[in-house]
Design an enzyme around this catalytic site. Structure first.
Site, mmCIF file in Angstrom:
data_model
loop_
_atom_site.group_PDB
_atom_site.id
_atom_site.type_symbol
_atom_site.label_atom_id
_atom_site.label_comp_id
_atom_site.label_asym_id
_atom_site.label_seq_id
_atom_site.Cartn_x
_atom_site.Cartn_y
_atom_site.Cartn_z
ATOM 1 N N ASP A 288 -20.682 4.133 -5.065
ATOM 2 C CA ASP A 288 -19.857 3.208 -4.697
ATOM 3 C C ASP A 288 -20.468 1.341 -5.113
ATOM 4 O OD1 ASP A 288 -21.327 2.026 -2.332
ATOM 5 O OD2 ASP A 288 -20.538 4.064 -1.524
ATOM 6 N N ASP B 98 -25.749 14.673 -13.291
ATOM 7 C CA ASP B 98 -26.420 15.388 -12.183
ATOM 8 C C ASP B 98 -27.921 15.004 -11.555
ATOM 9 O OD1 ASP B 98 -27.247 17.239 -10.484
ATOM 10 O OD2 ASP B 98 -27.330 18.805 -11.710
ATOM 11 N N GLY B 99 -27.809 14.271 -10.474
ATOM 12 C CA GLY B 99 -28.970 13.897 -9.596
ATOM 13 C C GLY B 99 -30.078 14.719 -9.627
ATOM 14 N N ASP C 23 -28.606 8.275 -1.747
ATOM 15 C CA ASP C 23 -27.381 7.932 -1.207
ATOM 16 C C ASP C 23 -26.104 8.868 -1.423
ATOM 17 O OD1 ASP C 23 -24.991 6.422 -0.253
ATOM 18 O OD2 ASP C 23 -25.431 4.829 -1.650
ATOM 19 N N SER C 24 -25.898 10.013 -0.628
ATOM 20 C CA SER C 24 -25.125 11.073 -0.853
ATOM 21 C C SER C 24 -24.363 11.081 0.034
ATOM 22 C CB SER C 24 -25.963 12.559 -1.178
ATOM 23 O OG SER C 24 -26.333 12.735 0.216
ATOM 24 N N THR C 25 -23.196 12.105 -0.451
ATOM 25 C CA THR C 25 -22.244 12.461 0.491
ATOM 26 C C THR C 25 -22.742 13.652 1.558
ATOM 27 O OG1 THR C 25 -21.333 13.881 -0.895
ATOM 28 C CG2 THR C 25 -20.230 12.166 -1.000
ATOM 29 N N ASP C 26 -22.000 14.245 2.423
ATOM 30 C CA ASP C 26 -22.521 15.164 3.048
ATOM 31 C C ASP C 26 -22.961 16.435 2.305
ATOM 32 O OD1 ASP C 26 -21.713 13.885 5.307
ATOM 33 O OD2 ASP C 26 -19.680 14.667 5.436
#
Length: 285
Positions: free
Chosen positions: A90, A141-142, A160-163
């Site tokens: 974002d 891909d991180g 800074d990732s999602t769950d």
């Protein structure tokens, strides 16, 4: 997640709770190769970004998360120049990092380009630094990016990732943390979003355990309010390669920072370093 004509409601099985937002309608939807991204308009919280049914951010309160995952780590490091953001599609974290004038290079690697494109369309205020010459935006891909990242090349890594489910699951284990450890300089810092300290302390303990196995020596978990997330309370965890790190920060620089923030300041930073007793007890601090 449930929606009707006037409410978006997200149910949290892990915490036995739910949260709802009154909405006026869905503004956009896209199915990427990785996940479904939806944008809703709400009556009181601005726009909502929802990924696979989970609320990621609102216009009203995203500054809390973006400031706390960025500024404490950057003011803790003695002189950060090179930053890597894993996730962060974002672009709100990127915006906060690039407020620091001494930052020379930021590479952001998010697996899903559609998150960034939807943010640019619906949350342009978060994307004001996307064209900064210091910024490089990658869509891959991180985990693989960190595997290939040069040794001792990075000052601060921000995850800074999602769950820890779906595409983000691989960002919460020893193998990934070993790549981060290798890529960081000796005085480097890793900071990662670490879920709710009220409901998910066991997850934070497991994260720290995996980080420790990867070589990290010292940890500090910083809690902060986040109304749109489960329990309304969230955290980030800082990790250092140095065994005697006390996470003291550049207080004078934080007090005289040449940019505005809505939540973070030096006084808050000083206070958040002192955990509530239940967190200190659970994490052995």
């Amino acid at each position: 997640m449930t929606t009707n004509d006037s409410w978006f409601t997200e149910h949290f099985q892990a915490t036995g709770s739910a949260i709802g937002f009154r909405i006026t309608g869905k503004l956009d939807e896209v199915q990427s190769p990785f996940q479904k991204i939806e944008i809703y308009n709400s009556t009181d919280w601005g726009k909502l970004m929802v990924i696979d049914g989970a609320l990621m951010l609102t216009s009203r309160d995203n500054f809390l998360y973006h400031e706390m995952i960025s500024h404490p780590a950057l003011f803790t490091h003695t002189a950060p120049k090179c930053v890597v953001i894993i996730g962060g599609g974002d672009c709100g974290t990127l915006r906060e990092v690039l407020k620091h004038p001494d930052i020379e290079q930021v590479t952001q690697c998010d697996i899903d380009e559609q998150v960034t494109r939807m943010a640019e369309k619906h949350f342009p205020e978060l994307c004001t630094s996307n064209n900064d010459p210091r910024a490089t935006l990658l869509f891959s891909d991180g985990v693989a990016y960190m595997t290939d990242c040069p040794t001792n090349s990075v000052d601060v890594i921000i995850v800074d990732s999602t769950d820890p489910v779906g595409p983000a699951k691989g960002l919460f284990n020893r193998t990934f943390y070993e790549s981060c450890f290798r890529a960081l300089k000796n005085d480097g810092l890793l900071v990662q979003q670490s879920e709710s300290p009220l409901a998910l302390l066991e997850l934070i303990k497991e994260m720290r355990h995996e980080m420790s196995k990867a070589g990290f020596k010292a940890f500090k978990t910083l809690p902060f309010p986040q109304p749109c997330y489960p329990t309304g309370w969230w955290s980030v965890t800082l990790s250092s390669k140095q065994p005697n790190a006390n996470f003291a920060f550049r207080q004078t620089d934080a007090q005289t920072k040449p940019f505005d923030t809505l939540y973070y300041n030096a006084h808050l930073h000083h206070g958040v370093l002192v955990p509530p007793p239940f967190i200190a007890h659970a994490l052995g601090e």
